[in-house]
Design a protein around this motif. Structure first.
Motif, PDB file in Angstrom:
ATOM      1  N   MET A  43      49.190  70.765 -53.038  1.00  0.00           N
ATOM      2  CA  MET A  43      49.371  69.809 -54.114  1.00  0.00           C
ATOM      3  C   MET A  43      49.251  68.414 -53.517  1.00  0.00           C
ATOM      4  N   ILE A  44      48.701  67.515 -54.287  1.00  0.00           N
ATOM      5  CA  ILE A  44      48.626  66.107 -53.916  1.00  0.00           C
ATOM      6  C   ILE A  44      49.244  65.297 -55.045  1.00  0.00           C
ATOM      7  N   VAL A  45      50.038  64.317 -54.679  1.00  0.00           N
ATOM      8  CA  VAL A  45      50.543  63.378 -55.670  1.00  0.00           C
ATOM      9  C   VAL A  45      50.212  61.965 -55.218  1.00  0.00           C
ATOM     10  N   GLU A  46      50.031  61.104 -56.199  1.00  0.00           N
ATOM     11  CA  GLU A  46      49.937  59.679 -55.932  1.00  0.00           C
ATOM     12  C   GLU A  46      51.031  59.012 -56.740  1.00  0.00           C
ATOM     13  N   MET A  47      51.824  58.194 -56.068  1.00  0.00           N
ATOM     14  CA  MET A  47      52.940  57.509 -56.719  1.00  0.00           C
ATOM     15  C   MET A  47      52.767  56.009 -56.595  1.00  0.00           C
ATOM     16  N   GLN A  48      53.089  55.323 -57.659  1.00  0.00           N
ATOM     17  CA  GLN A  48      53.129  53.872 -57.649  1.00  0.00           C
ATOM     18  C   GLN A  48      54.470  53.467 -58.233  1.00  0.00           C
ATOM     19  N   CYS A  49      55.331  52.897 -57.404  1.00  0.00           N
ATOM     20  CA  CYS A  49      56.635  52.418 -57.849  1.00  0.00           C
ATOM     21  C   CYS A  49      56.526  50.946 -58.199  1.00  0.00           C
ATOM     22  N   LEU A  50      57.066  50.592 -59.352  1.00  0.00           N
ATOM     23  CA  LEU A  50      57.039  49.219 -59.827  1.00  0.00           C
ATOM     24  C   LEU A  50      58.472  48.732 -60.046  1.00  0.00           C
ATOM     25  N   PRO A  51      59.197  48.431 -58.948  1.00  0.00           N
ATOM     26  CA  PRO A  51      60.564  47.965 -59.101  1.00  0.00           C
ATOM     27  C   PRO A  51      60.606  46.504 -59.542  1.00  0.00           C
ATOM     28  N   VAL A  52      61.674  46.165 -60.242  1.00  0.00           N
ATOM     29  CA  VAL A  52      61.911  44.783 -60.655  1.00  0.00           C
ATOM     30  C   VAL A  52      63.284  44.377 -60.142  1.00  0.00           C
ATOM     31  N   PRO A  53      63.339  43.411 -59.260  1.00  0.00           N
ATOM     32  CA  PRO A  53      62.240  42.772 -58.572  1.00  0.00           C
ATOM     33  C   PRO A  53      61.650  43.700 -57.520  1.00  0.00           C
ATOM     34  N   SER A  54      60.484  43.333 -56.985  1.00  0.00           N
ATOM     35  CA  SER A  54      59.827  44.188 -55.993  1.00  0.00           C
ATOM     36  C   SER A  54      60.490  44.108 -54.631  1.00  0.00           C
ATOM     37  N   GLY A  55      61.284  43.087 -54.430  1.00  0.00           N
ATOM     38  CA  GLY A  55      61.968  42.926 -53.149  1.00  0.00           C
ATOM     39  C   GLY A  55      63.037  41.859 -53.251  1.00  0.00           C
ATOM     40  N   THR A  56      63.247  41.195 -52.139  1.00  0.00           N
ATOM     41  CA  THR A  56      64.276  40.160 -52.053  1.00  0.00           C
ATOM     42  C   THR A  56      63.634  38.842 -51.638  1.00  0.00           C
ATOM     43  N   ALA A  57      64.423  37.786 -51.633  1.00  0.00           N
ATOM     44  CA  ALA A  57      63.905  36.491 -51.186  1.00  0.00           C
ATOM     45  C   ALA A  57      63.441  36.567 -49.737  1.00  0.00           C
ATOM     46  N   ALA A  58      64.141  37.345 -48.940  1.00  0.00           N
ATOM     47  CA  ALA A  58      63.807  37.460 -47.516  1.00  0.00           C
ATOM     48  C   ALA A  58      62.629  38.400 -47.263  1.00  0.00           C
ATOM     49  N   SER A  59      62.427  39.379 -48.147  1.00  0.00           N
ATOM     50  CA  SER A  59      61.364  40.364 -47.952  1.00  0.00           C
ATOM     51  C   SER A  59      60.762  40.703 -49.320  1.00  0.00           C
ATOM     52  N   ARG A  60      59.611  40.144 -49.592  1.00  0.00           N
ATOM     53  CA  ARG A  60      58.977  40.222 -50.918  1.00  0.00           C
ATOM     54  C   ARG A  60      58.806  41.637 -51.454  1.00  0.00           C
ATOM     55  N   TRP A  61      58.554  42.631 -50.568  1.00  0.00           N
ATOM     56  CA  TRP A  61      58.276  44.001 -51.000  1.00  0.00           C
ATOM     57  C   TRP A  61      59.364  44.979 -50.530  1.00  0.00           C
ATOM     58  N   ALA A  62      60.561  44.512 -50.292  1.00  0.00           N
ATOM     59  CA  ALA A  62      61.621  45.338 -49.701  1.00  0.00           C
ATOM     60  C   ALA A  62      61.877  46.634 -50.465  1.00  0.00           C
ATOM     61  N   HIS A  63      61.910  46.594 -51.781  1.00  0.00           N
ATOM     62  CA  HIS A  63      62.224  47.800 -52.557  1.00  0.00           C
ATOM     63  C   HIS A  63      61.074  48.803 -52.504  1.00  0.00           C
ATOM     64  N   VAL A  64      59.853  48.314 -52.498  1.00  0.00           N
ATOM     65  CA  VAL A  64      58.689  49.190 -52.360  1.00  0.00           C
ATOM     66  C   VAL A  64      58.671  49.802 -50.956  1.00  0.00           C
ATOM     67  N   GLU A  65      58.949  48.990 -49.947  1.00  0.00           N
ATOM     68  CA  GLU A  65      58.960  49.490 -48.570  1.00  0.00           C
ATOM     69  C   GLU A  65      60.048  50.543 -48.357  1.00  0.00           C
ATOM     70  N   THR A  66      61.162  50.411 -49.046  1.00  0.00           N
ATOM     71  CA  THR A  66      62.206  51.426 -48.977  1.00  0.00           C
ATOM     72  C   THR A  66      61.699  52.750 -49.540  1.00  0.00           C
ATOM     73  N   ALA A  67      60.960  52.686 -50.630  1.00  0.00           N
ATOM     74  CA  ALA A  67      60.384  53.900 -51.222  1.00  0.00           C
ATOM     75  C   ALA A  67      59.398  54.556 -50.260  1.00  0.00           C
ATOM     76  N   ILE A  68      58.566  53.763 -49.609  1.00  0.00           N
ATOM     77  CA  ILE A  68      57.600  54.301 -48.654  1.00  0.00           C
ATOM     78  C   ILE A  68      58.322  54.921 -47.461  1.00  0.00           C
TER      79      ILE A  68
END
Length: 97
Positions: A1-26
């Motif tokens: 099986m193959i899946v492709e996931m795209q997480c769209l968190p709001v916000p996507s990160g923090t002031a210190a790390s723009r994509w922190a929430h996405v990077e946590t998912a990865i």
């Protein structure tokens, strides 16, 4: 099986790390030990259904645990019947350089 996931968190990160929430998912995907590829608009992962269905939930919830106020996750899943396996290489191998 193959899946492709795209997480769209709001916000996507923090002031210190723009994509922190996405990077946590990865990072959750990375810790799974499954083969994965991060793309510009989503991450693809190969594995068995028993591995991937719980992983998709864990990835989605990781954004909230990381501090996102909300998250929408878009998932595409491909699976063959029976014991046949499907890989990312099967689908895109001839297009890779």
């Amino acid at each position: 099986m193959i899946v492709e996931m795209q997480c769209l968190p709001v916000p996507s990160g923090t002031a210190a790390s723009r994509w922190a929430h996405v990077e946590t998912a990865i990072a959750v995907i990375e810790r799974s030990g499954l083969r994965y590829e991060v793309g510009p608009l989503g991450t693809s992962v190969e594995g068995s259904p028993d591995e991937l269905w719980p992983l998709m939930r864990a990835v989605h919830e990781a954004c909230l645990t990381a501090g996102a106020a909300s998250v929408v996750t878009i998932i595409k899943a491909a699976q063959q019947a029976g014991s046949a396996t499907l890989s990312m290489d099967d689908l895109v191998g001839k297009f890779r350089r």
